[in-house]
Design a protein around this motif. Structure first.
Motif, mmCIF file in Angstrom:
data_model
loop_
_atom_site.group_PDB
_atom_site.id
_atom_site.type_symbol
_atom_site.label_atom_id
_atom_site.label_comp_id
_atom_site.label_asym_id
_atom_site.label_seq_id
_atom_site.Cartn_x
_atom_site.Cartn_y
_atom_site.Cartn_z
ATOM 1 N N ARG A 3 -21.275 12.199 1.718
ATOM 2 C CA ARG A 3 -20.298 12.059 0.593
ATOM 3 C C ARG A 3 -20.777 11.019 -0.162
ATOM 4 N N LEU A 4 -20.655 11.191 -1.420
ATOM 5 C CA LEU A 4 -21.105 10.235 -2.365
ATOM 6 C C LEU A 4 -19.988 8.951 -2.492
ATOM 7 N N ASN A 5 -19.059 9.568 -2.640
ATOM 8 C CA ASN A 5 -17.907 8.591 -2.711
ATOM 9 C C ASN A 5 -17.001 8.483 -1.307
ATOM 10 N N ARG A 6 -17.183 7.882 -0.451
ATOM 11 C CA ARG A 6 -16.267 7.718 0.853
ATOM 12 C C ARG A 6 -15.242 6.667 0.518
ATOM 13 N N TYR A 7 -14.025 7.083 1.050
ATOM 14 C CA TYR A 7 -13.149 6.115 0.862
ATOM 15 C C TYR A 7 -12.449 5.688 2.329
ATOM 16 N N ALA A 8 -11.896 4.517 2.345
ATOM 17 C CA ALA A 8 -11.112 3.847 3.420
ATOM 18 C C ALA A 8 -9.714 3.525 2.630
ATOM 19 N N ILE A 9 -8.978 4.288 3.330
ATOM 20 C CA ILE A 9 -7.317 4.190 2.655
ATOM 21 C C ILE A 9 -6.641 3.045 3.843
ATOM 22 N N ILE A 10 -6.256 1.933 3.352
ATOM 23 C CA ILE A 10 -5.930 0.968 4.554
ATOM 24 C C ILE A 10 -4.367 0.757 3.997
ATOM 25 N N GLU A 25 1.362 12.153 6.190
ATOM 26 C CA GLU A 25 1.538 12.724 5.030
ATOM 27 C C GLU A 25 0.269 13.038 4.152
ATOM 28 N N LEU A 26 -0.621 12.008 4.197
ATOM 29 C CA LEU A 26 -1.674 11.971 3.123
ATOM 30 C C LEU A 26 -2.826 12.986 3.896
ATOM 31 N N HIS A 27 -3.038 12.692 5.179
ATOM 32 C CA HIS A 27 -4.005 13.228 5.846
ATOM 33 C C HIS A 27 -4.161 14.842 5.593
ATOM 34 N N PRO A 28 -3.338 15.657 5.358
ATOM 35 C CA PRO A 28 -3.630 17.100 5.447
ATOM 36 C C PRO A 28 -4.024 17.415 3.583
ATOM 37 N N HIS A 29 -3.485 16.264 2.845
ATOM 38 C CA HIS A 29 -3.955 16.529 1.260
ATOM 39 C C HIS A 29 -5.321 15.980 1.204
ATOM 40 N N LEU A 30 -6.064 15.208 1.889
ATOM 41 C CA LEU A 30 -7.215 14.527 1.720
ATOM 42 C C LEU A 30 -8.217 15.124 2.457
ATOM 43 N N SER A 31 -8.691 15.987 1.658
ATOM 44 C CA SER A 31 -9.755 16.902 2.755
ATOM 45 C C SER A 31 -10.914 15.816 3.416
ATOM 46 N N ASN A 32 -11.519 16.302 4.632
ATOM 47 C CA ASN A 32 -12.335 15.476 5.385
ATOM 48 C C ASN A 32 -12.010 14.286 5.591
ATOM 49 N N SER A 33 -10.720 13.943 6.122
ATOM 50 C CA SER A 33 -10.299 12.607 6.597
ATOM 51 C C SER A 33 -9.854 12.505 7.872
ATOM 52 N N LEU A 81 -11.668 7.581 5.596
ATOM 53 C CA LEU A 81 -10.987 7.086 6.843
ATOM 54 C C LEU A 81 -9.339 6.707 6.247
ATOM 55 N N ILE A 82 -8.462 7.001 7.082
ATOM 56 C CA ILE A 82 -6.906 6.560 6.696
ATOM 57 C C ILE A 82 -6.732 5.407 8.049
ATOM 58 N N LEU A 83 -6.741 4.213 7.743
ATOM 59 C CA LEU A 83 -6.328 3.223 8.752
ATOM 60 C C LEU A 83 -4.774 2.755 8.563
ATOM 61 N N SER A 84 -4.110 3.139 9.882
ATOM 62 C CA SER A 84 -2.664 3.190 9.887
ATOM 63 C C SER A 84 -2.455 1.798 10.596
ATOM 64 N N ASN A 85 -2.211 0.603 10.214
ATOM 65 C CA ASN A 85 -1.643 -0.443 11.065
ATOM 66 C C ASN A 85 -1.338 -1.492 10.085
ATOM 67 N N THR A 107 -12.843 1.182 -1.231
ATOM 68 C CA THR A 107 -11.384 0.963 -0.566
ATOM 69 C C THR A 107 -10.340 1.100 -1.393
ATOM 70 N N ILE A 108 -9.046 1.538 -0.572
ATOM 71 C CA ILE A 108 -7.866 1.627 -1.470
ATOM 72 C C ILE A 108 -6.824 0.877 -0.625
ATOM 73 N N LEU A 109 -6.374 -0.038 -0.994
ATOM 74 C CA LEU A 109 -5.068 -0.537 -0.200
ATOM 75 C C LEU A 109 -3.772 -0.062 -0.648
ATOM 76 N N VAL A 110 -2.904 0.356 0.481
ATOM 77 C CA VAL A 110 -1.447 0.966 0.131
ATOM 78 C C VAL A 110 -0.432 -0.329 0.760
ATOM 79 N N TYR A 111 0.057 -0.838 -0.103
ATOM 80 C CA TYR A 111 0.880 -1.977 0.253
ATOM 81 C C TYR A 111 2.563 -1.384 0.360
ATOM 82 N N PHE A 112 3.084 -1.745 1.505
ATOM 83 C CA PHE A 112 4.507 -1.100 1.661
ATOM 84 C C PHE A 112 5.327 -2.544 1.623
ATOM 85 N N ASP A 113 5.839 -2.483 0.306
ATOM 86 C CA ASP A 113 6.701 -3.669 -0.051
ATOM 87 C C ASP A 113 8.180 -3.165 -0.114
#
Length: 187
Positions: A3-10, A25-33, A81-85, A107-113
């Motif tokens: 994969r040329l652009n691999r992402y970690a969603i944290i 919810e993200l997992h089935p929409h993000l192929s190969n994750s 990779l989707i890191l859920s912690n 990397t992609i950070l998803v902040y739950f505020d």
């Protein structure tokens, strides 16, 4: 195929802010994750290795198990990779982000505020197992500890300078837009 652009969603956020639900919810929409969820590791350890856990101090065993799974995913898969912690500690988050940068993973950070009042209401209605706990006995206790310590300098919210992409979720209505945006970036 590499994969040329691999992402970690944290995900970053307090208990009951929606991190695990978002990952699922993200997992089935993000192929190969793959999802890597520390709550699953804590449940496994507390089920089979509880007698190995220290009574106080950091939960080193959970971190070692989580790091081993992350290392395996990094070395033997090409998946996003989707890191859920929680990832509330800026120092810990920085070390994690550095691991990805060193391997050329974006990397992609998803902040739950979410306001504490919303989290308290969710905790009141939860049926989540407390099998993930080592020291705390209730989710209220976890939230209280996270709220008291959020005033510490190390527990500041993430900033755009930490990551390639930053998304902030302030309520359930934001989830679908953020999932769509992440999929557009990663695909």
């Amino acid at each position: 195929m590499l994969r040329l652009n691999r992402y970690a969603i944290i995900t970053v956020g307090k208990t009951h802010s929606g991190k695990s639900t978002f990952a699922e919810e993200l997992h089935p929409h993000l192929s190969n994750s793959h999802i890597i969820d520390q709550d699953n590791h804590a449940t496994f350890i507390n089920t089979y290795y509880k007698d190995m856990l220290p009574e106080e101090g950091p939960n080193v065993l959970k971190y070692v198990v989580s790091q081993s799974i992350l290392d395996y995913a990094l070395d033997y898969t090409h998946a996003h990779l989707i890191l859920s912690n929680a990832n509330l500690s800026r120092v810990g988050r920085s070390k994690l982000l550095d691991q990805f940068r060193q391997r050329g993973i974006k990397t992609i950070l998803v902040y739950f505020d979410l306001p504490n009042q919303v989290l308290e209401e969710r905790i009141e209605q939860t049926n989540r197992s407390t099998d993930i706990f080592r020291v705390a006995t209730t989710f209220e206790e976890v939230l209280e500890r996270q709220s008291v310590t959020e005033q510490e300098e190390d527990l500041l919210p993430p900033t755009q300078s930490e990551t390639d992409h930053l998304f902030v979720i302030k309520g359930a209505k934001d989830t679908h837009t953020v999932i769509s945006d992440i999929c557009n970036i990663a695909e």
